[in-house]
Design an enzyme around this catalytic site. Structure first.
Site, PDB file in Angstrom:
ATOM      1  N   ARG A   2     -14.602  -7.842   5.149  1.00 17.24           N
ATOM      2  CA  ARG A   2     -13.764  -7.638   6.470  1.00 17.24           C
ATOM      3  C   ARG A   2     -14.667  -7.533   7.654  1.00 17.24           C
ATOM      4  NH1 ARG A   2      -8.516  -6.611   5.859  1.00 17.24           N
ATOM      5  NH2 ARG A   2      -7.643  -6.076   4.024  1.00 17.24           N
ATOM      6  N   ARG A  50     -10.425   4.796   5.395  1.00 17.17           N
ATOM      7  CA  ARG A  50      -9.045   4.476   4.742  1.00 17.17           C
ATOM      8  C   ARG A  50      -9.051   4.897   3.179  1.00 17.17           C
ATOM      9  NH1 ARG A  50      -7.281  -1.276   6.946  1.00 17.17           N
ATOM     10  NH2 ARG A  50      -6.795  -1.049   9.005  1.00 17.17           N
ATOM     11  N   ARG A  61       0.858  -1.212  -0.025  1.00 17.38           N
ATOM     12  CA  ARG A  61       0.039   0.023   0.007  1.00 17.38           C
ATOM     13  C   ARG A  61       0.894   1.126   0.052  1.00 17.38           C
ATOM     14  NH1 ARG A  61      -3.860  -2.265   4.810  1.00 17.38           N
ATOM     15  NH2 ARG A  61      -5.280  -3.644   3.468  1.00 17.38           N
TER      16      ARG A  61
END
Length: 206
Positions: A152, A141, A48
């Protein structure tokens, strides 16, 4: 690989994605730079923005990590959202050789696997005050798709159920307020993990 001995029990920090583990780890490493070391996990996912090889993760490919896992080089491994994650024996040994307490940032699957090793770690579960709060944190995010977010949250619900089951963890921290939650975590570590450090028998890494 030969067994490595350490006089310090490792510290397992587990919790749903978005529960604040990375922030807590950073604060612990800042407050106790000479006492703790972080075992850098392997993953097949892409880095990331801001993540560095060997610092946040060891980025690898599926074939390489599966070969290493099959060879017995990993303490734990798990697959999530199409990517494999795992903690190698070498990653833990690297920390132990420096005379530090090794921190493992792993998921529930990893916790269950570590229970079958000789590590005898402390288990700490970090959780959000609610799934709604967790959902907002994950959305902020801007790294999740609608599909990955749903996955998730479903995973988080199962993790919280396991994490709050009596006997599965030595300490549970509810991250409703960062400073308050960290104060609780730090207090437990100072009163238990660090206090015991000089009175523990050698434990082996797998």
């Amino acid at each position: 690989m030969a067994s490595t001995k350490t006089k310090s029990r490792p510290l397992v920090l587990c919790g749903p994605s978005g529960s604040g583990k990375s922030t807590f780890l950073s604060k612990l490493m800042t407050d106790f730079p000479n006492r703790f070391g972080f075992s850098v996990s392997h993953t097949t996912r892409k880095p990331r923005p801001g993540e560095k090889e060997g610092d946040h993760y060891h980025f690898t490919d599926r074939e390489s990590i599966k070969k290493a896992i099959d060879a017995g080089d990993f303490i734990e491994s798990a697959e999530f959202s199409g990517n494999i994650y795992g903690t190698s024996k070498k990653a833990v040994e690297t920390v132990c050789e420096k005379g530090k307490i090794c921190i493992l940032d792993i998921d529930i699957q990893g916790v269950k696997q570590v229970r079958n090793t000789h590590l005898q770690p402390w288990y700490i579960f970090l959780m959000p005050p609610s799934l709604e709060v967790l959902e907002n944190r994950l959305k902020s995010r801007n790294t999740e798709t609608e599909k990955s977010l749903k996955l998730r949250l479903e995973t988080a619900a199962k993790e919280i159920e396991y994490g709050t089951t009596p006997g599965n963890f030595d300490f549970i921290v509810i991250n409703d307020n960062l400073e308050h939650a960290y104060s609780q975590l730090k207090g437990f570590i100072e009163g238990n993990v660090l206090k015991e450090e000089n009175n523990i028998n050698d434990v082996q890494i797998a």
